[in-house]
Design a protein around this motif. Structure first.
Motif, PDB file in Angstrom:
ATOM      1  N   ASP A 289       0.958  -1.232   0.068  1.00  0.00           N
ATOM      2  CA  ASP A 289       0.106  -0.224   0.089  1.00  0.00           C
ATOM      3  C   ASP A 289       0.705   1.327   0.194  1.00  0.00           C
ATOM      4  OD1 ASP A 289      -1.987  -1.784   0.544  1.00  0.00           O
ATOM      5  OD2 ASP A 289      -2.692  -0.504   2.300  1.00  0.00           O
ATOM      6  N   ASP A 290       0.117   2.428  -0.852  1.00  0.00           N
ATOM      7  CA  ASP A 290       0.763   4.027   0.256  1.00  0.00           C
ATOM      8  C   ASP A 290       1.735   4.455  -1.176  1.00  0.00           C
ATOM      9  OD1 ASP A 290      -0.890   3.919   1.662  1.00  0.00           O
ATOM     10  OD2 ASP A 290       0.608   3.720   3.436  1.00  0.00           O
ATOM     11  N   GLY A 291       2.735   3.490  -2.584  1.00  0.00           N
ATOM     12  CA  GLY A 291       2.874   3.835  -2.942  1.00  0.00           C
ATOM     13  C   GLY A 291       3.050   4.060  -4.283  1.00  0.00           C
ATOM     14  N   PRO A 292       3.783   4.234  -5.626  1.00  0.00           N
ATOM     15  CA  PRO A 292       4.889   4.170  -5.614  1.00  0.00           C
ATOM     16  C   PRO A 292       5.643   5.216  -5.010  1.00  0.00           C
ATOM     17  CG  PRO A 292       4.219   5.057  -7.715  1.00  0.00           C
ATOM     18  CD  PRO A 292       2.784   4.274  -6.703  1.00  0.00           C
ATOM     19  N   LEU A 293       6.924   4.400  -4.856  1.00  0.00           N
ATOM     20  CA  LEU A 293       8.345   5.769  -3.228  1.00  0.00           C
ATOM     21  C   LEU A 293       9.635   5.225  -4.288  1.00  0.00           C
ATOM     22  CD1 LEU A 293       8.171   7.655  -1.929  1.00  0.00           C
ATOM     23  CD2 LEU A 293       9.406   5.922   0.183  1.00  0.00           C
ATOM     24  N   PRO A 294       9.750   6.079  -4.562  1.00  0.00           N
ATOM     25  CA  PRO A 294      11.094   5.854  -5.932  1.00  0.00           C
ATOM     26  C   PRO A 294      12.189   5.286  -4.970  1.00  0.00           C
ATOM     27  CG  PRO A 294      10.189   8.091  -6.431  1.00  0.00           C
ATOM     28  CD  PRO A 294       9.506   7.546  -5.157  1.00  0.00           C
ATOM     29  N   GLU A 295      12.317   5.450  -3.449  1.00  0.00           N
ATOM     30  CA  GLU A 295      13.582   4.760  -2.747  1.00  0.00           C
ATOM     31  C   GLU A 295      13.146   3.359  -2.328  1.00  0.00           C
ATOM     32  OE1 GLU A 295      13.343   9.340  -2.632  1.00  0.00           O
ATOM     33  OE2 GLU A 295      12.365   8.155  -1.893  1.00  0.00           O
ATOM     34  N   VAL A 296      12.378   3.326  -2.531  1.00  0.00           N
ATOM     35  CA  VAL A 296      11.674   1.806  -1.883  1.00  0.00           C
ATOM     36  C   VAL A 296      11.171   0.413  -2.993  1.00  0.00           C
ATOM     37  CG1 VAL A 296       9.824   0.533  -0.615  1.00  0.00           C
ATOM     38  CG2 VAL A 296      10.931   2.814   0.187  1.00  0.00           C
ATOM     39  N   THR A 297      10.038   1.260  -3.397  1.00  0.00           N
ATOM     40  CA  THR A 297       9.450   0.436  -4.974  1.00  0.00           C
ATOM     41  C   THR A 297      10.635  -0.593  -5.583  1.00  0.00           C
ATOM     42  OG1 THR A 297       6.927   1.521  -4.518  1.00  0.00           O
ATOM     43  CG2 THR A 297       7.426   0.288  -6.480  1.00  0.00           C
ATOM     44  N   PRO A 298      11.504   0.251  -5.977  1.00  0.00           N
ATOM     45  CA  PRO A 298      12.152  -0.830  -7.230  1.00  0.00           C
ATOM     46  C   PRO A 298      12.579  -1.815  -6.793  1.00  0.00           C
ATOM     47  CG  PRO A 298      12.806   1.795  -7.680  1.00  0.00           C
ATOM     48  CD  PRO A 298      11.434   1.985  -6.240  1.00  0.00           C
ATOM     49  N   ARG A 299      13.371  -1.686  -5.038  1.00  0.00           N
ATOM     50  CA  ARG A 299      14.012  -2.569  -4.333  1.00  0.00           C
ATOM     51  C   ARG A 299      12.440  -3.692  -4.188  1.00  0.00           C
ATOM     52  NH1 ARG A 299      15.477  -0.467   1.546  1.00  0.00           N
ATOM     53  NH2 ARG A 299      16.226  -2.759   1.157  1.00  0.00           N
ATOM     54  N   VAL A 300      12.000  -3.507  -3.691  1.00  0.00           N
ATOM     55  CA  VAL A 300      10.434  -4.194  -3.813  1.00  0.00           C
ATOM     56  C   VAL A 300      10.180  -5.054  -5.103  1.00  0.00           C
ATOM     57  CG1 VAL A 300       7.866  -4.581  -3.956  1.00  0.00           C
ATOM     58  CG2 VAL A 300       8.770  -3.085  -2.260  1.00  0.00           C
ATOM     59  N   LEU A 301      10.187  -4.639  -6.864  1.00  0.00           N
ATOM     60  CA  LEU A 301      10.041  -5.691  -7.884  1.00  0.00           C
ATOM     61  C   LEU A 301      11.696  -5.834  -7.853  1.00  0.00           C
ATOM     62  CD1 LEU A 301       8.973  -2.071  -9.598  1.00  0.00           C
ATOM     63  CD2 LEU A 301       8.000  -4.026  -9.292  1.00  0.00           C
ATOM     64  N   ASP A 302      12.498  -5.431  -7.375  1.00  0.00           N
ATOM     65  CA  ASP A 302      13.739  -6.475  -7.792  1.00  0.00           C
ATOM     66  C   ASP A 302      13.215  -8.003  -7.396  1.00  0.00           C
ATOM     67  OD1 ASP A 302      14.421  -4.582  -9.608  1.00  0.00           O
ATOM     68  OD2 ASP A 302      16.277  -3.867  -7.709  1.00  0.00           O
TER      69      ASP A 302
END
Length: 481
Positions: A289-302
């Motif tokens: 929830d609450d995204g996307p956020l550049p500092e976190v979302t790409p790491r989640v995707l990886d």
């Protein structure tokens, strides 16, 4: 001898000298007006291989000028660009002549500013977006837009038929997409003149557009299709909506995959979404929830990619508005995107019309970013009541809650997140997490490994609902352990 001059003589001498000085100043002013050169400065810079920009500035008592002019080593490419820039300069000069008396009277300087924004979209293929603003008098200036697409592999400026399919059906579809985008923008829609917009779009040769891997953007001058209060207008269409109407050769050059022609845009879905799950499988739906956020979302995707896991992201419209490209990356990776409202308000304290506005505004922004409308809703804080459920029913969007809360928002600790989830997860669980906390991204690699070791497959919420044959609004919570 000076001492012998009487007082009246001094007055005559002073008046005489003042007249001489005034006369000289007048003559100098006239000479300067006719012969003096403006302060000029030219800066040359390289932008991309084969593409340079010359920036020219001028300053006089009557006007200031700043012009960015891209150029290549090919005169056939340069000529149309130079012609357009020169036309803006000529119009500006004519405006100064017409307004000269007013400019001198009011001590106002005219201004011309032409800015060029280049963007690389493929090897030696560039787009150029020009914005020219000039004011030569009066209260308001005027802004004009122009665009060029350069293919240095072919040494040519690309035309509309080089980029788009322009049969009658495709033209109509493109016009419809543009008009829908214009009408969805409240600021523009207020001032839009439909008949002028349709006229501007009638001939593809007159379209002003740029293209990237993510969007096709269409440009309109100030006053061209709307009242002046709207300013110069840009209509940005996500590539997912434009793909069916691209020239196949061009699409290959910029690495955009064209969908099969027999599929409509609405039918184009992730293959994972269409795959039915084995009723005997062991599944869990991870949600963020609450995204996307550049500092976190790409790491989640990886992390998800490394484990071949799918998830559902409930995004805020306010976040997607700031990070549309990141939202599109989530979608392109095959994950599901749901609606978490526009501004994360507690919907249970809002009247029905405001509930609807929170949901629909977010939905429009998400659709603009990813090319599809989100089909699931998660109310902020999991807060729902009869009004929320009725609006969701009217809009046809299932309400999705959760059966396992990772408490990542509370602990902000990767170890604690993993412990909370693994202590409560069960087949069919919907797990609540947030892709705005770095600690959640820290927790995910180990969490995915632990779930796999227990035999779980990570799927989307929609896949679970389909497996359970749950088609209503809900709310849907997932399975409890």
């Amino acid at each position: 001898m000076i001492k012998r001059i009487k007082w009246p003589g001094w007055i005559i001498i002073i008046l005489f000298l003042a007249g001489v000085v005034f006369g000289i100043n007048q003559v100098l002013a006239k000479v300067l007006e006719e012969t003096s050169e403006p302060e000029k400065k030219v800066v040359d810079s390289s932008v991309y291989p084969g593409l340079n920009i010359k920036t020219e500035t001028e300053k006089t008592d009557v006007y200031t000028l700043s012009v960015s002019q891209p150029y290549t080593n090919n005169n056939q490419i340069n000529k149309p660009i130079d012609t357009w820039v020169d036309k803006q300069k000529k119009d500006f000069t004519s405006g100064i002549k017409e307004s000269k008396n007013m400019l001198e009277k009011n001590g106002f300087r005219a201004h011309l500013n032409i800015q060029a924004e280049p963007e690389k979209i493929a090897d030696k293929i560039y787009t150029l977006k020009f914005q020219a603003y000039q004011i030569t008098g009066g209260a308001n200036g005027i802004t004009k837009m122009k665009s060029f697409v350069i293919d240095l592999n072919q040494n040519k400026l690309l035309q509309a038929d080089d980029v788009f399919q322009l049969d009658n059906e495709a033209q109509q579809a493109i016009r419809k997409l543009i008009l829908e985008e214009l009408h969805s923008n409240k600021k523009i829609n207020t001032y839009l003149f439909d008949d002028m917009a349709k006229k501007a779009l009638k001939d593809p040769k007159n379209w002003k557009w740029t293209v990237s891997r993510k969007h096709v953007t269409f440009y309109f001058d100030e006053y061209e299709i709307a009242a002046g209060a709207a300013g110069a207008i840009e209509a940005e269409i996500p590539m997912k909506q434009m793909k069916p109407y691209l020239n196949e050769t061009f699409a290959k050059k910029i690495a955009v995959k064209i969908p099969e022609k027999e599929k409509s845009r609405k039918e184009e879905q992730h293959s994972e979404d269409n795959a039915k799950l084995d009723p005997d499988g062991k599944y869990v739906a991870l949600t963020f929830d609450d995204g996307p956020l550049p500092e976190v979302t790409p790491r989640v995707l990886d992390a998800l990619k490394k484990h071949d896991a799918k998830a559902t992201f409930f995004m805020l419209g306010s976040q997607v508005r700031y990070y549309p490209t990141l939202a599109n990356e989530v979608d392109e990776a095959g994950h599901e995107i749901g609606n978490h409202t526009m501004n994360h308000q507690d919907l249970t304290v809002l009247p029905p019309d405001k509930i609807r506005e929170e949901i629909q505004k977010s939905s429009r922004i998400i659709e603009k970013a990813i090319g599809r409308t989100p089909t699931l809703l998660r109310p902020p804080y999991g807060a729902s009541n009869d009004d929320v459920e009725q609006v969701a029913t009217d809009l046809g969007v299932p309400i999705v809650m959760w059966s396992v809360d990772s408490l990542d928002w509370k602990s902000l600790n990767a170890t604690a997140v993993n412990k909370e989830v693994m202590s409560n997860v069960a087949p069919g669980s919907i797990v609540l997490m947030h892709d705005i906390h770095p600690s959640t991204a820290d927790a995910l690699p180990q969490l995915l490994t632990s779930l796999e070791e227990r035999g779980y497959q990570m799927v989307t919420v929609s896949q679970l609902l389909e497996l359970w044959d749950e088609n209503g609004v809900g709310p849907h919570y997932g399975k409890l352990g």
